[in-house]
Design an enzyme around this catalytic site. Structure first.
Site, PDB file in Angstrom:
ATOM      1  N   HIS A  79      67.778  53.288 129.429  1.00  0.00           N
ATOM      2  CA  HIS A  79      68.326  52.776 128.162  1.00  0.00           C
ATOM      3  C   HIS A  79      67.196  52.572 127.164  1.00  0.00           C
ATOM      4  O   HIS A  79      66.030  52.745 127.491  1.00  0.00           O
ATOM      5  CB  HIS A  79      69.174  51.516 128.379  1.00  0.00           C
ATOM      6  CG  HIS A  79      68.411  50.301 128.838  1.00  0.00           C
ATOM      7  ND1 HIS A  79      67.783  50.231 130.053  1.00  0.00           N
ATOM      8  CD2 HIS A  79      68.191  49.110 128.227  1.00  0.00           C
ATOM      9  CE1 HIS A  79      67.212  49.039 130.181  1.00  0.00           C
ATOM     10  NE2 HIS A  79      67.438  48.349 129.082  1.00  0.00           N
ATOM     11  N   HIS A 132      65.815  50.076 125.436  1.00  0.00           N
ATOM     12  CA  HIS A 132      64.975  48.891 125.208  1.00  0.00           C
ATOM     13  C   HIS A 132      63.487  49.209 125.422  1.00  0.00           C
ATOM     14  O   HIS A 132      63.116  49.946 126.337  1.00  0.00           O
ATOM     15  CB  HIS A 132      65.404  47.743 126.127  1.00  0.00           C
ATOM     16  CG  HIS A 132      66.695  47.102 125.682  1.00  0.00           C
ATOM     17  ND1 HIS A 132      67.471  46.323 126.496  1.00  0.00           N
ATOM     18  CD2 HIS A 132      67.333  47.153 124.487  1.00  0.00           C
ATOM     19  CE1 HIS A 132      68.543  45.910 125.825  1.00  0.00           C
ATOM     20  NE2 HIS A 132      68.480  46.399 124.604  1.00  0.00           N
ATOM     21  N   ASP A 138      68.727  47.950 133.636  1.00  0.00           N
ATOM     22  CA  ASP A 138      69.135  46.555 133.445  1.00  0.00           C
ATOM     23  C   ASP A 138      70.647  46.374 133.609  1.00  0.00           C
ATOM     24  O   ASP A 138      71.237  45.480 133.006  1.00  0.00           O
ATOM     25  CB  ASP A 138      68.722  46.066 132.049  1.00  0.00           C
ATOM     26  CG  ASP A 138      67.216  45.868 131.948  1.00  0.00           C
ATOM     27  OD1 ASP A 138      66.524  45.983 132.969  1.00  0.00           O
ATOM     28  OD2 ASP A 138      66.751  45.580 130.823  1.00  0.00           O
TER      29      ASP A 138
HETATM   30 ZN   LIG Z   1      67.300  46.158 128.684  1.00  0.00          ZN
END
Ligand SMILES: [Zn+2]
Length: 258
Positions: free
Chosen positions: A56, A58, A131
Site C-alpha cells: 500500500h 503509506h 498493514d
Molecule cells: Zn499503512
C-alpha cells in the site's frame, strides 16, 4: 518453505527479505519504507535485489523504493488503485506476480480497509499482508469501511492454517494486551502472551505468525464468536446484530485502548 527474513526499519516496521531457493544471492523485498537498512543488508550479504513488492501507499512501506530502484534496477510491483512514489507494475486481486530470478510466484489478494487499494501477496505457504492483518490485531481504517476490512480479513482467514503471516509491524505485544480484554478466558491468548513476551525479551521478532494461530487469538478474526460479541456489546451498551457491527465496535474500541 521459502526463506524470509526481517529487516527492521524505523521504530517497529519490518521489511521482509525473500530469498530464492535456487540462487542464494537473488532476493526480493516487501514494503521497503527505508532504503538504507535494505542496502546495508544487500552489501553485507552480497545479495542482488530483483524485485520490490509494495502492499500500500503509506510512506513507511514504500518510502525507500525509489532509492532502491536507482541503486539496484529492481522492478516494482504495487497496488494498481493507489499512487506510489515510484513507477510500478500495477496489480489487483487474482493477478499473479512472477519473480523469475527467484523462481517464485505469488498471487494477489485485494484487501481494502486500511487503505482503499491495499493488496496482499500470497504464495509458497506465505502471506505478506502489510498493514491489513497484524498478529492479534489489524490495521486502522484510514480509507476503508468496517465492512470492507472484515471482508478482507475473512479472505485472509480462508487461507490454509499453515500459512505463515508476515505483517508490516511488530505490534504483537500491544495487540495481545487488547485481545486479552476483548476476549477474556481465551486460553490460547494467555499461552501466546507468554510465548511472545519471551521472544521479545530475547530480542526476537514475534513474527511470522500463522493463519491457524490468528484464527485462535485475533479478536478481529473472531467477530463471530460469542465471547467477542458479548464484550463488544458490553462496551457499546447495545446489541450488535451483525458481524460487521461487532467488528466495527471492536475496531473503534482498540483505537482508543491504552
Ligand atoms: Zn499503512
Amino acid at each position: 518453505m521459502i526463506d524470509v527474513a526481517p529487516i527492521p526499519a524505523f521504530r517497529d516496521n519490518y521489511i521482509w527479505l525473500i530469498r530464492s531457493a535456487n540462487d542464494p544471492r537473488a532476493v526480493a523485498v516487501v514494503d521497503p519504507g527505508d532504503a538504507a537498512p535494505v542496502l546495508e543488508r544487500l552489501v553485507s550479504e552480497d545479495l542482488r535485489l530483483h524485485a520490490i513488492l509494495a502492499t500500500h501507499h503509506h510512506a513507511d512501506h514504500v518510502g525507500g523504493a525509489r532509492r532502491l530502484v536507482e541503486a539496484t534496477g529492481a522492478v516494482v510491483f504495487g497496488p494498481g488503485r493507489e499512487r506510489l512514489p515510484v513507477a510500478c507494475t500495477p496489480l489487483g486481486g487474482n493477478d499473479r506476480v512472477k519473480l523469475p530470478a527467484l523462481d517464485l510466484e505469488f498471487g494477489v489478494i485485494d484487501v481494502p480497509g486500511h487503505t482503499a487499494g491495499h493488496i496482499a501477496y500470497y504464495g509458497h505457504d506465505a502471506l505478506f499482508c502489510g498493514d491489513t492483518l497484524f498478529s492479534a490485531g489489524c490495521g486502522r481504517l484510514f480509507e476503508g469501511t468496517a465492512r470492507q476490512m472484515l471482508a478482507s480479513l475473512d479472505a485472509l482467514a480462508s487461507l490454509p492454517d499453515t500459512t505463515r503471516v508476515f505483517c508490516g509491524h511488530e505490534y504483537t505485544e500491544a495487540n495481545l494486551r487488547f485481545a486479552a480484554v476483548a476476549e477474556p478466558g481465551n486460553a490460547d491468548i494467555a499461552d501466546y502472551v507468554r510465548k511472545v513476551t519471551e521472544m521479545r525479551a530475547a530480542g526476537l521478532p514475534s513474527l511470522p505468525s500463522t493463519i491457524g494461530l490468528e484464527k485462535r487469538v485475533n479478536p478481529f478474526l473472531r467477530s463471530r464468536t460469542e465471547n467477542v460479541k458479548l464484550s463488544a456489546e458490553c462496551r457499546a451498551g447495545r446489541l450488535l446484530p451483525t458481524p460487521v457491527a461487532v467488528f466495527a465496535e471492536v475496531r473503534s474500541w482498540k483505537d482508543t485502548f491504552q
